[in-house]
Enzyme design. Structure first.
Site, PDB file in Angstrom:
ATOM      1  N   LYS A 123     -30.071  90.253  82.808  1.00  0.00           N
ATOM      2  CA  LYS A 123     -29.510  91.299  81.947  1.00  0.00           C
ATOM      3  C   LYS A 123     -29.423  92.617  82.702  1.00  0.00           C
ATOM      4  CE  LYS A 123     -31.678  94.040  79.198  1.00  0.00           C
ATOM      5  NZ  LYS A 123     -32.505  94.680  78.170  1.00  0.00           N
ATOM      6  N   ASP A 173     -28.402  91.746  75.483  1.00  0.00           N
ATOM      7  CA  ASP A 173     -29.594  92.399  74.940  1.00  0.00           C
ATOM      8  C   ASP A 173     -29.811  91.936  73.503  1.00  0.00           C
ATOM      9  OD1 ASP A 173     -27.713  93.722  73.423  1.00  0.00           O
ATOM     10  OD2 ASP A 173     -28.440  95.735  73.887  1.00  0.00           O
TER      11      ASP A 173
END
Length: 312
Positions: free
Chosen positions: A180, A198
């Protein structure tokens, strides 16, 4: 013509005339005030157009719906951008690591002091951990985050000449850096497409039935397959912005949602338009955004910068 009674009157004909008006005036019992009528008028279109996609939605239909949602969100948030303040890849990398388990706003209020004292990877690599911990305390989990940012700074200084690498396989080797974080840096500091999975992104793509996966890596792969690679970075911004401003975890503002007609989860949140408007956050609700130094396009669209740490 009706039957006549013994007195010569048309009995059934008169009865018909008395009954008919009664049926015509029954709607009067449902009369509403002007205020209620306006509210109903506003709410009705959203309820009528919000249609749940069928459970057996084809792959082609899913791709079309997903891409249309992204196009609609692009019109709502044409100025969407990463909400972490940064001036170079190093600052974005550190800020993204610090954003775990806290808000971008809190990170933005904290990093000015950090980058002022430690502007380069070499500076942060040589920092006193206790001093860094004190600066990062507002971000939460400050001891673990201090270890990560000092560790990644040492790795950058020793293995990459003090420069942030522009390859996924190199970034994920750095302390505290996962896929991420790597995609945030690649997409926003190097212009290389990536999907940022997220908590907001995970929540929304499942609500929209783009995927039923729960593992971030599998979500990334499933959603990525629905869009051209060139769309991935902006798609991430659009979805995350929508999750922060309208499609909240606990009380989604369904009645104020621009993509309600395309959402299978419509109705999970507040559907009344006026009540839904009160749930809006950041610029949609008239509140400051997450960045202290947002892009000019955001300011031109009516967005306001966040206050510095300790202000107000």
């Amino acid at each position: 013509m009706g039957e006549q009674d013994p007195n010569g009157s048309k009995k059934k004909g008169k009865t018909a005339k008395k009954v008919a008006p009664a049926k015509k005036i029954t709607p009067a019992k449902k009369a509403v005030s002007a205020k209620e009528a306006v509210t109903a008028k506003k709410a009705a279109p959203v309820k009528k157009v919000a249609v749940r996609p069928p459970g057996d939605e084809s792959r082609t239909a899913l791709v079309r719906r997903a891409r249309r949602i992204n196009r609609e969100l692009a019109e709502v948030y044409p100025y969407a951008h990463p909400e972490l303040d940064f001036e170079n890849p190093f600052q974005l990398l550190v800020a993204t690591v610090l954003s775990a388990q806290t808000t971008d706003l809190r990170v933005n209020q904290t990093t000015p002091a950090l980058f002022s004292k430690y502007p380069t990877p070499e500076d942060l690599a040589a920092a006193n951990p206790e001093e860094v911990e004190e600066i990062l305390r507002p971000c939460g989990f400050f001891r673990a985050k201090t270890k990560s940012v000092i560790g990644l700074s040492k790795a950058l200084a020793e293995d990459f000449g003090g420069e942030v690498p522009g390859r996924l396989e190199d970034l994920v080797k750095l302390p505290g850096v996962g896929r991420k974080t790597a995609f945030v840096v690649l997409g926003n500091a190097f212009g290389r497409p990536g999907i940022t999975v997220d908590t907001h992104f995970q929540r929304l793509v499942r609500r929209w039935r783009w995927t039923g996966e729960t593992d971030p890596d599998k979500i990334e792969a499933a959603v990525g397959a629905l869009f051209p690679k060139s769309d991935w970075t902006d798609l991430s911004h659009h979805v995350i912005w929508h999750g922060r401003r309208i499609c909240h975890a606990r009380k989604p503002a369904c009645g104020a949602c621009p993509i309600a007609p395309l959402c299978p989860a419509y109705g999970e949140g507040e559907t009344d338009p006026e009540k839904a408007k009160k749930l809006l956050k950041y610029e949609k609700g008239g509140f400051p955004g997450q960045r202290l130094k947002p892009p000019q396009a955001y300011l031109d669209a009516g967005g306001r910068p966040a206050p510095p740490l300790g202000a107000g």
